[in-house]
Design an enzyme around this catalytic site. Structure first.
Site, mmCIF file in Angstrom:
data_model
loop_
_atom_site.group_PDB
_atom_site.id
_atom_site.type_symbol
_atom_site.label_atom_id
_atom_site.label_comp_id
_atom_site.label_asym_id
_atom_site.label_seq_id
_atom_site.Cartn_x
_atom_site.Cartn_y
_atom_site.Cartn_z
ATOM 1 N N ASP A 98 36.471 -101.753 27.942
ATOM 2 C CA ASP A 98 36.074 -100.721 28.286
ATOM 3 C C ASP A 98 35.186 -99.898 28.008
ATOM 4 O OD1 ASP A 98 35.030 -98.793 30.821
ATOM 5 O OD2 ASP A 98 37.585 -100.042 31.653
ATOM 6 N N ASP A 200 30.848 -98.569 31.007
ATOM 7 C CA ASP A 200 31.394 -97.314 32.466
ATOM 8 C C ASP A 200 30.588 -96.186 32.486
ATOM 9 O OD1 ASP A 200 33.760 -96.083 33.548
ATOM 10 O OD2 ASP A 200 33.134 -94.138 32.540
ATOM 11 N N GLU A 258 29.235 -100.937 35.249
ATOM 12 C CA GLU A 258 29.547 -99.987 36.821
ATOM 13 C C GLU A 258 29.220 -99.344 36.730
ATOM 14 O OE1 GLU A 258 32.704 -96.913 37.972
ATOM 15 O OE2 GLU A 258 31.382 -96.688 36.287
ATOM 16 N N HIS A 337 40.961 -99.615 39.451
ATOM 17 C CA HIS A 337 41.954 -98.422 39.044
ATOM 18 C C HIS A 337 41.868 -97.389 39.682
ATOM 19 C CE1 HIS A 337 38.623 -98.268 36.495
ATOM 20 N NE2 HIS A 337 38.428 -97.380 36.644
ATOM 21 N N ASP A 338 40.467 -97.036 41.073
ATOM 22 C CA ASP A 338 39.539 -95.861 40.692
ATOM 23 C C ASP A 338 39.861 -96.415 42.430
ATOM 24 O OD1 ASP A 338 38.490 -94.895 39.146
ATOM 25 O OD2 ASP A 338 37.057 -95.778 38.385
HETATM 26 C C1 NOJ Z 1 34.613 -94.663 36.322
HETATM 27 C C2 NOJ Z 1 36.151 -94.837 36.020
HETATM 28 O O1 NOJ Z 1 36.126 -96.085 36.602
HETATM 29 C C3 NOJ Z 1 36.646 -93.971 36.559
HETATM 30 O O2 NOJ Z 1 38.214 -94.288 36.025
HETATM 31 C C4 NOJ Z 1 36.799 -92.830 35.820
HETATM 32 O O3 NOJ Z 1 36.656 -91.480 35.634
HETATM 33 C C5 NOJ Z 1 35.061 -92.414 35.295
HETATM 34 N N1 NOJ Z 1 34.300 -93.425 35.104
HETATM 35 C C6 NOJ Z 1 34.315 -91.200 34.355
HETATM 36 O O4 NOJ Z 1 34.718 -92.636 32.877
#
Ligand code: NOJ
Ligand code: CA
Length: 559
Positions: A98, A200, A258, A337-338
């Protein structure tokens, strides 16, 4: 040459702090991952994506990086990292990291210097806006709540820009030195032999002119301003320049971008095979909530699980599959994870959860694209129930508990509801056994969550387990029928997700029951030579050429 073509790639997402602890501190680490590679190989995945592992104050679990050239000591050392890469390669798998490029931690030496001195050579590495007295430069909101602006610690009238937490200042990608610095970091890790990156939040690297407000008729509060800080055209130039530079060093890297808010046209641009862009993109647009769902009005909706609208999901996914065919490979995923875990969003009765988990695996992963399996999903894991509200690290969660308690709800009921709806519930530790700390550690895990009983030890012994079923799905996925075959959908029954894959002289027919009711489907006219490859909860009647799919049943037929 790439080890795997995009169609062959099968990704497994590891949240390192929660996967396996090797040094008895209750926090997962790199050496822990090494001890579980056989498990991953047997499951049938071929690419591991690790959430951020660089040095970080952990304000946002590693997405706030203070040193890009070292592994965070809680996860291991550079030597452990090199050992991990070698061990992954040894098993014929690949590793991607990542890469956080839109922002740093406020503890990064660049920001510390920039914030200590308005004349710092690093000042222009970050974004500054002019305030007027106490008035902020504009009314844009941060994704983590409040304004994107925070007062200059050096005491000037300036404010610095942060799209996420205030401890995560955004980098100024218009500055060529910043772009070069990020290329240097990425090259450092490529020289440690990794195989690619998950980029990211790259869609936020370009920002519009700060002298614009979002129009709001009835609020003086900060407003989300995606039109000013997400997916601006300049992002594509930054992205392709960045990836081109990396491909000069290693031409066959795999890039997973992402792009949370990207719609299909943008995903086409971000994966344009003619430009050096992403191989695949993670969008959050696949999923929407069921608008008919009833919530308890006594407690905030935010702390209650939101039900996935499967019918809408089908409409969206069919479109994405169809449009991207012949262009690029979409990412196929249910959880990350989000987000809350998929079984918590489906809200099926607990005795139907395993059937639903199996059906979802077939539905998603035998489509055209790159599976991205979130650790524990292959067991049918649901949210771990956090025992301490403070562990959500979220003021809204504390507020939810307070209101719920005042309204007379049980403490445990509130924790369950929060855990099933909050990203922290989805980050609980991997369930290896039913023993102490789920076999993850011999200490209390960093997140004190209790699992739903699904665990590797139990499922390995059960040929009907979700785990055994996942291994079968992923083994099928390796056939050309599923890696490069054409896909067409049968939309005749709203509650059945049905598609056909074709390659050469081979065909596969896939039926998935999305509902809690039995569904009947007809086999194709010339079905005599079809073989059942995989099934769960179905009855096939050969004389009538009909299949009865039990609630959440699924079947894969091939010729
Ligand atoms: C996306 C990530 O998946 C998330 O977990 C993170 O808080 C934000 N980007 C900021 O880096
Ligand atoms: Ca550890």
């Amino acid at each position: 040459m790439k080890a795997f073509s995009n169609g062959e790639r099968i990704i497994y997402q590891i949240y390192p702090k929660s996967f396996m602890d090797s040094n008895h501190d209750g926090i997962g680490d790199l050496n822990g991952i090494i001890t579980r590679l056989d498990y991953l190989k047997a499951l049938g995945v071929n690419t591991l994506w690790l959430n951020p592992i660089f040095v970080s104050p952990q304000i946002d679990n590693g997405y706030d990086v203070s040193n890009y050239f070292m592994v965070d000591p809680i996860l291991g050392t550079m030597e452990d990292f090199d050992n991990l890469v070698a061990a992954v390669h040894n098993k014929g798998m690949e590793l991607i990291l990542d890469f956080v490029l839109n922002h740093t931690s406020d503890q990064h030496p660049w920001f510390k210097d920039a914030a200590a001195n308005p004349h710092s050579i690093y000042r222009d590495y970050y974004l500054w806006g002019k305030g007027k007295g106490n008035q902020l430069p504009n009314n844009w909101a941060s994704f983590f709540g409040g304004s994107v602006w925070e007062k200059d610690p050096a005491g000037t009238d300036d404010y610095y820009f942060h799209l996420f937490a205030k401890e995560m200042p955004d980098l100024n990608w218009a500055n060529q030195e910043v772009r070069q610095a990020m290329v240097d970091v990425a090259k450092f890790w490529l020289q440690h032999d990794i195989d690619g990156f998950r980029l990211d939040a790259f869609i936020h690297t370009a920002k519009a002119n700060f002298e614009q407000n979002v129009f709001s008729k009835d609020s003086t509060e900060p407003q989300l301003a995606e039109e000013f800080y997400a997916n601006l055209p300049q992002v594509q130039n930054y992205l392709s320049e960045f990836i081109q530079e990396l491909r000069k060093l290693k031409s066959d890297i795999f890039i997973l971008g992402e792009a949370a808010s990207a719609d299909i046209d943008l995903v086409e641009s971000y994966t344009d095979p003619q430009r050096s862009m992403c191989d695949s993109v993670v969008t959050f647009r696949y999923f929407s909530d069921d608008q008919d769902q009833q919530f308890s009005t006594a407690i905030p909706e935010q702390g209650q699980p939101h039900k996935l609208d499967l019918v809408k999901f089908k409409q969206t996914m069919v479109k994405w599959q169809t449009v991207l065919q012949g262009w690029s490979y979409p990412t196929l995923y249910w959880s990350n994870h989000d987000l809350p875990r998929i079984l918590d969003k489906l809200m099926v009765a607990s005795d139907q959860q395993n059937n639903a988990a199996k059906m979802l695996a077939v539905l998603m992963y035998l489509q055209r694209g790159i599976p991205c399996i979130y650790y524990g999903e292959e067991l049918g894991m649901t949210a771990g129930i956090l025992t301490d509200p403070a562990e959500f690290e979220d003021p809204n969660a504390l507020e939810f508990m307070k209101i719920g308690t005042e309204k007379g709800f049980e403490h445990i009921e509130l924790l369950k509801s929060l855990s099933a709806s909050h990203k922290m519930g989805a980050r609980s530790v991997m369930q290896w056994t039913d023993g102490v700390s789920a076999g993850f550690s011999d200490q209390d895990p960093w997140l004190s969550a209790k699992g739903n009983g699904a665990n590797v030890l139990l499922e390995k012994q059960d040929p009907n387990s979700v785990l055994a079923f996942y291994a079968k799905v992923l083994s099928l996925k390796q056939k050309q029928l599923y890696t490069v075959g054409q896909i067409v959908f049968d939309l005749s029954n709203r509650d059945v997700y049905a598609y056909k894959r074709s390659f050469d002289t081979h065909q596969a027919y896939i039926f998935c029951n999305l509902s809690a009711k039995e569904q009947e489907v007809s086999l194709p006219a010339d079905c005599s030579d079809l073989r059942i490859q995989l099934k769960s909860q179905v009855k096939v009647d050969h004389t009538t050429a009909k299949i009865k799919l039990d609630p959440y049943g699924t079947i894969v037929l091939e010729r």
